[in-house]
Scaffold this motif. Structure first.
Motif, short mmCIF file in Angstrom:
data_model
loop_
_atom_site.label_atom_id
_atom_site.label_comp_id
_atom_site.label_asym_id
_atom_site.label_seq_id
_atom_site.Cartn_x
_atom_site.Cartn_y
_atom_site.Cartn_z
N VAL A 286 -10.97 12.14 -0.23
CA VAL A 286 -9.81 11.32 0.08
C VAL A 286 -10.04 10.64 1.44
N ILE A 287 -9.52 9.43 1.55
CA ILE A 287 -9.68 8.71 2.81
C ILE A 287 -8.84 9.37 3.90
N ASN A 288 -9.44 9.60 5.04
CA ASN A 288 -8.60 9.88 6.21
C ASN A 288 -8.95 8.87 7.29
N TRP A 289 -8.30 8.94 8.44
CA TRP A 289 -8.36 7.84 9.39
C TRP A 289 -8.85 8.30 10.74
N ALA B 172 -7.57 0.76 -9.42
CA ALA B 172 -6.11 0.94 -9.29
C ALA B 172 -5.46 -0.36 -8.84
N PHE B 173 -6.13 -1.05 -7.92
CA PHE B 173 -5.65 -2.37 -7.47
C PHE B 173 -5.61 -3.34 -8.66
N ALA C 26 -7.09 -4.97 0.79
CA ALA C 26 -6.56 -4.35 2.02
C ALA C 26 -5.06 -4.59 2.12
N THR C 27 -4.62 -5.80 1.80
CA THR C 27 -3.18 -6.09 1.85
C THR C 27 -2.43 -5.19 0.88
N TRP C 28 -2.98 -5.07 -0.31
CA TRP C 28 -2.35 -4.22 -1.33
C TRP C 28 -2.27 -2.77 -0.84
N ALA C 29 -3.29 -2.35 -0.10
CA ALA C 29 -3.36 -0.97 0.37
C ALA C 29 -2.63 -0.78 1.70
N LEU D 179 -11.42 -0.19 5.21
CA LEU D 179 -10.07 -0.49 5.68
C LEU D 179 -9.88 -0.13 7.15
N ALA D 180 -8.96 -0.86 7.79
CA ALA D 180 -8.54 -0.56 9.16
C ALA D 180 -7.02 -0.68 9.22
#
Lengths: 422, 422, 422, 422
Positions: free
Chosen positions: B180-183, B230-231, B298-301, B418-419
């Protein structure tokens, strides 16, 4: 400053007066046009004057009146016909086919304007909510943008007519000679960039944020026709080493050898203006150049284009004065006043190409909904221009204002300000 | 790290060894190709493998051998045939017609390589001047760029063949599931950006300079195929509000509904790879997306793309490890190792689109002469990508490396990191 | 006459011998080509030599072998890859992308030919049905058409290579001077047109039918390069009054100022041939002209192009002799023999543009099924050419033969025969 | 017959009356148009109504008045602006940019018409020479051609407006049902074709000459919308075997699935007419089909298109009656009268595509000078249509009249008459 400009600056104190002033300014610009003039479209990038008259009205109907109880559309088909690019609102009549809309007629579009004006003014008098006022104010600044486009689109249309029609007779002063360029310097350091304070600004002018700038200097005035001709005579359009690769490809493909609207006749250069064909004046700022030409010129002149941050840094404290649309000259002209204190003509005359790609400022977020389509979605492949032109309303301009066009576009009143590293 | 990569990193201690290593690496990449495979050109952006083999050789002949006393051209026509875009050198065979050069044959081009190699190696052994060594080193990094292009151009060519030929059999590990993505967060502050120190860098990576960065965070890994689907399933390609205006226009015009090389068969997605058609693996990083698709995703996310400065800030101290061409996987794959200390896969797998337009750093000046055409003239309308891909040689990569392509281009191994603002 | 030509004329007495002769003639033409040469496609109208080799084989596999019991496709993908335009058979690989088929390789295509040849010959030996024999014979004439296209397509490809490669060394005789044109006259009257009798003919050559012809005369030989240069020097390409409207538009758009393959160097004209660049010989028949150029030349010369009926009327009784592909000259040349009895060079040297649009003869009906797509569906917007060229097999030609191309096409070996009203 | 038609037929007895009648008929057609409607151009093939008004006037000024002593141009710029394609006269304003001529205004063009009319009428009264009279008569027939184009171009323009404006309210009778097709036969034999006798004819209608025709039969009426829908419902637009190769390519490229101006709404078909959108009437002749669609329909119907000679043979003795522009219906309609003696509706309703390429008749020679550009130079790649339409003036039509358009063009009032071999 003309009434519309002054009134718009006082929008918060008298919105109805500002509304009426800006709306009637648009109509005054369209006044010299026949129905035929107002209906034609000379290229995909441009729109007919009639379309500008209708679309700016559509903005108020769609984003203000439509939300009021009991609203009935003036004409249901206008919702699509005069939507420019708001996907959130719905379908759009294809942009390249705007010139085929001989119906509604110019008279009907004027009736549409009157109809919407009456209702907006009535609503403002009844007392609009802060949100509604914000949209009305946005709509007026939007309309000012279309005032400039109406002029530049019309100029392009008339330039396609071999009879070179005039939109208006010039009353420009006889040109003096342009002063020699000198340079104004700034130290390196951290700077704050972007709109701040109370007045109106578009979303793309913020958030205000810090940047680090290296030391630089700016030329005291824009490049003139005479200087640009020296570049041409030095083989400017035949020397690939001066050009960006995309620029050189464009020069080859489009067979460019001079700015748009220039033409040589019997060894002398003329340029097409809103007053018809005129002898080219060496001391006027050069205009109708693409970013590519601006960049090539700067390279040839051992300089570069400024970044938009450098430009804003230079313009920050200066009064917003210059050759705007209110002068009725409709053509860039030499500075009437200069000083050693700061660069001249940062405002007015010509939009100044910067080397900055049009991009979101840090933490920029477009608003929700259709209004969010206003600026943000155009943030790719375009370049920022600063300062306004002789076709821009004076009250429309400010230091943080960001205009943007694609690098090859030339039909706007674009010009060149040089910068250098220190 | 393979021999060529290691050797190139030690160029200053043994230039001849580095030269031989990089040159033979190119030939190894071309080894599986028939003369027919090596001669075809599938689109204007791509070049035949044979052309890559010849052009990289032309670089050494033109910029090194030609300047030596007594030089005689291997074949006088090659000066034009294999010049890519160096106007300072002279004319160029038109790019879209490179696929029509059935002569010289692949065998002759190999002989050309051997001829030039022999002379360069002899000259290096005799002792080249520092300037000459600098050009040779540049030529090797140039050749590495073409190694990657040879693979991506070939992939595009093979994708046009309904029989879906394979360039190489994969030996990729069975994929585990993607974490899973983390930041990972960074504070705001002043940062130094650009190349510094002793190793090789292209001119566009400097000068090193300060910038101010706002606080931000970066995703721990690139976006995967599964996330991208998914997008898509959420209507990504049908919702204009997610797209830049130019992006939406491209989606409509090109009828895009998935990344390049994806195709649906009986409800399941496949993707064309250098090993032929493969079932799409959900856990692999998504690739062959345009900047527009990256931005829309990125906008969607509810995120955005990083700036190139943010990316460089994150990558600065990390070891340059990852899925590079040396793995021979030739396809992006899930991270083999991850850590909570820093984002994974910044290097290798996929070139990461940034939101930064490709522009000169402050005080950037291209070198004099033909070499000055290498990078600077492309600084308009392109976007920066960072980090290298599974088709990039490992020794070619560094934190300050700036790759650049146009927003709609998809045939490179591009991906999405992503950022977010903090 | 070479073996293949003679053998094909005796198809009914020995089909297998004819088959082997024509098939091996194709391979002999392709013999000088490298795999690279054979794979490239220089424009949409042309095909790679490899594709010609495969498509002619596909014809026999699809229309003969596939109908035999127990047939198994040599390679299932070939059915689409090498289908030219037979919608009844199914999908086609897009014509403009034939040059991207680096696989199957030339070696595989040769194996495909051998595989099909073996089976066709075996079947012929077992005794084919009359219907099968008819298709085999059609396939051989089809293959001869592709023999000519292989040469003209290759010539176009090589002309795109700045090194001007040669396909073959010429052995053309030194040219004598071309005789002055004189005129051969025919009275008006009813004539029978179209194929008659026993030999092979394409469906479009019939049914034989009556026409009424006005009195006319034909020039004794084709127009020469020297005569065409006089037209050019008289401003031929700058005088719109000489041209059909579509022709003039094409001249302007394509910037034509000479026939295809002509180039001026230091005031002298050269032309690209299958033997490389050659000095232009004034006495050779002009070739590689469009219908537009042929028509403009004729107008300039106070003449006109013949109708296809006039041409056929003139050629009806003449022996089918001339400069065909069997001469190995591969370039039009002055007549070796002339007579006052009839026009010279009606056969061979250059295809002669007629003023006749390619249209169905009265009561023409294409055959049922895929074979019906061979000719009939092309009967719009093309013009008829007659007589064959130096790239046509001699046994392929006859008085009723109708070739057809679009008016602007120039890459075939086309020329000009003048006619006049009487 | 309306006054203009009758008057033109009596040109030789009263040229001035004929002139006035035809000229005012043009103005009557333009009367319902606003200046905006008259100025726009919806595609390259079409011209603005204002341009038609001016060009037809230019014809008289250039070819008659300019040759008179003391002539002064009404406006010197008009010589270029309103020259259509007469290279002999000089330069032409580019056709695709006719819609950009907002100046001269419609009012000025009307003044131009009045100015020229006054002078032509004065000259006719003074007594014009036979040559001058011939040019004036040609100019009137030329003007009638532009009357039809004015209507078809306007229809195309209005069809591009989503509001579907109406040019005129229809007064068409309620349709009865179309009679079943029966066939009228002709024997084979020699026939004379082309204009003969005293009345006016264009140069392309002669010289009169013999042809041999095989026996044939013609359908008793044009194909109807209902019949064409049966073709569509039988997969007409999806079955390549029905189409000419160029036609099928056009169907694919243009995504055609119905005639021009047809649109499906909620399962019912509507068609755009000069009276706005109308429900499609099954019994009306189908119109706005290309040659390709006409040919495909005929193939589907086991028939073919007639040759122009067959059509002329059938029409030769028939009275020139039918649904012409004088009916004011402006749309094809079922025959009001039919008879077993001859096919109905050969004249009027729809131009009937023939299978004949537009080519010179034997011994055709265009006249010397600019007038020679009228017809002859268009004799390539176009197809002949016969019989006139509901937008053609009745006095403009005759049995030998040859109209011509390119195979894919659909904006004229074109239809389908079937023929068969006997």
């Amino acid at each position: 400053m003309r009434r519309d400009a002054a009134d718009l600056l006082r929008f918060s104190s008298d919105p109805a007066r500002a509304y009426a002033a800006v709306r009637s300014a648009t109509e005054a610009l369209a006044e010299p046009l026949s129905a035929e003039d107002a209906a034609a479209q000379s290229m995909e990038d441009a729109s007919p004057a009639k379309w500008h008259l209708a679309h700016t009205t559509w903005f108020f109907e769609t984003f203000v009146l439509e939300k009021l109880p009991g609203h009935r559309a003036f004409d249901a088909s206008f919702r699509v016909l005069f939507n420019s690019y708001y996907n959130t609102v719905g379908e759009q009549h294809p942009r390249p086919r705007r010139g085929l809309l001989t119906r509604p007629s110019l008279a009907e579009v004027r009736a549409y304007r009157a109809h919407v004006d009456e209702r907006i003014l009535a609503h403002l008098e009844r007392g609009a909510s802060p949100d509604e006022l914000a949209v009305v104010e946005l709509g007026l600044h939007h309309e000012q943008q279309h005032q400039e486009l109406l002029l530049t689109d019309l100029k392009h249309l008339f330039s396609c007519n071999p009879t070179a029609p005039a939109y208006a007779a010039t009353r420009r002063p006889t040109a003096g000679s342009a002063k020699v360029i000198n340079w104004h310097a700034w130290d390196d350091g951290e700077r704050w960039i972007g709109h701040e304070g109370e007045g109106f600004a578009f979303d793309n002018e913020g958030p205000r944020h810090r940047v680090w700038l290296e030391a630089f200097e700016l030329a005291s005035r824009p490049v003139t026709n005479g200087e640009y001709r020296a570049f041409m005579e030095d083989g400017g359009y035949e020397r690939p080493e001066l050009w960006l690769a995309d620029g050189w490809a464009t020069v080859q493909r489009e067979q460019w050898s001079a700015p748009l609207y220039w033409q040589e006749r019997d060894g002398a250069w003329e340029t097409f203006t809103l007053s018809g064909l005129e002898e080219l004046r060496a001391e006027d700022p050069v205009t109708h150049v693409s970013l590519y030409e601006a960049d090539a010129y700067a390279t040839w002149a051992c300089a570069r284009l400024p970044s938009e941050q450098e430009w804003e840094c230079a313009a920050w404290n200066l009064p917003i004065e210059g050759n705007f649309v209110e002068s009725d000259w409709l053509h860039p002209s030499p500075a009437s006043r200069t000083t050693d204190d700061h660069p001249a003509q940062l405002y007015g005359d010509v939009w100044e190409w910067t080397r900055s790609a049009y991009a979101p400022y840090p933490r920029f977020q477009p608003p929700e909904g259709a209004i969010g389509e206003y600026n943000g979605k155009f943030m790719s492949s375009q370049m920022v221009l600063r300062g306004g032109s002789c076709a821009t309303p004076q009250s429309h301009m400010r230091a943080s204002y960001r205009n943007f066009f694609y690098p090859p576009q030339r039909w706007q009143v674009t010009g060149i300000r040089l910068a250098r590293d220190l």
